[in-house]
Write a protein that holds these residues in place. Structure first.
Motif, PDB file in Angstrom:
ATOM      1  N   THR A  94       0.858  -1.064  -0.016  1.00 48.73           N
ATOM      2  CA  THR A  94       0.002   0.018   0.157  1.00 48.73           C
ATOM      3  C   THR A  94       0.819   1.235   0.067  1.00 48.73           C
ATOM      4  O   THR A  94       1.726   1.325   0.761  1.00 48.73           O
ATOM      5  CB  THR A  94      -1.004  -0.111   1.143  1.00 48.73           C
ATOM      6  N   TRP A 101      -3.573   7.080  -8.481  1.00 49.65           N
ATOM      7  CA  TRP A 101      -4.672   5.943  -8.269  1.00 49.65           C
ATOM      8  C   TRP A 101      -4.988   5.014  -8.945  1.00 49.65           C
ATOM      9  O   TRP A 101      -5.144   3.835  -8.614  1.00 49.65           O
ATOM     10  CB  TRP A 101      -6.016   6.816  -7.658  1.00 49.65           C
ATOM     11  N   ARG A 131      -2.172  -1.238  -3.670  1.00 50.44           N
ATOM     12  CA  ARG A 131      -3.334  -0.585  -3.041  1.00 50.44           C
ATOM     13  C   ARG A 131      -2.645   0.978  -3.153  1.00 50.44           C
ATOM     14  O   ARG A 131      -1.498   1.136  -2.533  1.00 50.44           O
ATOM     15  CB  ARG A 131      -3.759  -0.999  -1.793  1.00 50.44           C
ATOM     16  N   SER A 165       0.979   5.709  -0.803  1.00 51.67           N
ATOM     17  CA  SER A 165       0.057   6.946  -0.899  1.00 51.67           C
ATOM     18  C   SER A 165       0.214   7.524  -2.376  1.00 51.67           C
ATOM     19  O   SER A 165       1.232   7.198  -2.930  1.00 51.67           O
ATOM     20  CB  SER A 165       0.475   8.049  -0.038  1.00 51.67           C
ATOM     21  N   LYS A 171      -3.668   4.824  -1.657  1.00 48.07           N
ATOM     22  CA  LYS A 171      -4.492   5.529  -0.604  1.00 48.07           C
ATOM     23  C   LYS A 171      -4.220   6.851  -1.092  1.00 48.07           C
ATOM     24  O   LYS A 171      -3.073   7.371  -1.275  1.00 48.07           O
ATOM     25  CB  LYS A 171      -4.013   5.183   0.776  1.00 48.07           C
ATOM     26  N   SER A 172      -5.336   7.545  -1.016  1.00 48.55           N
ATOM     27  CA  SER A 172      -5.643   9.001  -1.435  1.00 48.55           C
ATOM     28  C   SER A 172      -5.156   9.731  -0.179  1.00 48.55           C
ATOM     29  O   SER A 172      -5.061   9.261   1.300  1.00 48.55           O
ATOM     30  CB  SER A 172      -6.790   9.210  -1.857  1.00 48.55           C
TER      31      SER A 172
END
Lengths: 116, 114
Positions: B12, B83, B111, B14, B113-114
């Motif tokens: 994951t 994204w 993944r 950002s 993440k915002s």
């Protein structure tokens, strides 16, 4: 140009039944490949056709699996009788000429097979 | 037997952060090396490939990968993740004397993440 297509996108069958998966390669591609991904594992090679001939079928798991490519166009992969461990995603790929250094394989979206 | 290891099952990051996905292969000679991406409902798409020459290869969507012979690695990188990069990424090798079959790693799910 249409990409590699596979049918069906999903199939749910009971143990002991028969299922036939179909792959239509990119038009003009002589090479066609089948791969399989069992849940969470690696994508594994099953076999490779050059036109209608099986070039390499070293990855076929057992004789319940039969692949054909009559006429050198589309291919079918039949599983008969299906077992629980056959569940997974079956990918088809095609390439134009094969050989060295390496001809890019174009993949279809896969068929998700669930055996219950 | 030849094998491909992707040690990270999930990663994951950002949005806007840098990304590195690891890939190691086990093979005597230098195989052909690939990274593929699979977005939901799509087929596998080739991001980039290495056959020989410059060990830093550029691919589509802003990705690059570096081949390191001494480490038997072919890590995928992107300086700034978007994204839309959320997907599953597969490293693959084609052992040079085994024809055209690809040997894949188990995949890394990215993944964002915002």
């Amino acid at each position: 140009e249409a990409g590699v297509t596979q049918f069906p996108s999903h199939s749910v069958i009971e143990k002991g039944q028969t299922v036939t998966l179909r792959c239509d390669p990119i038009s003009g591609h002589d090479n066609l490949y089948w791969y399989r991904r069992v849940m969470g594992k690696e994508i594994k090679f099953l076999l490779h056709f050059v036109k209608e001939s099986k070039q390499d079928e070293s990855g076929m798991p057992n004789n319940r699996f039969l692949a054909e490519r009559t006429g050198g166009t589309y291919s079918t992969l039949k599983v008969q009788p299906a077992e629980l461990e056959d569940s997974g995603v079956y990918f088809c790929a095609s390439s134009s000429i094969g050989g060295i250094p390496f001809d890019e394989q174009y993949f279809g979206p896969g068929t998700r097979l669930t055996v219950t | 037997a030849q094998s491909v290891t992707q040690p990270d099952i999930h990663i994951t990051v950002s949005e806007g952060a840098s990304l590195e996905l690891r890939c190691n292969y086990s093979y005597g000679a230098t195989p052909y090396l690939f990274w593929y991406v699979q977005s939901p409902g799509q087929g596998l798409q080739l991001l980039l490939k290495y056959f020989s020459g410059d060990t830093l290869v550029q691919g589509i969507k802003g990705f690059e990968a570096e081949f390191k012979r001494s480490q038997s690695s072919f890590n995928l990188r992107k300086p700034s993740v978007h994204w839309s990069d959320a997907a599953e990424y597969f490293c693959a090798v084609a052992p040079t004397e085994y024809g055209n079959k690809l040997v894949f790693g188990a995949g890394t799910i990215l993944r964002v993440k915002s």
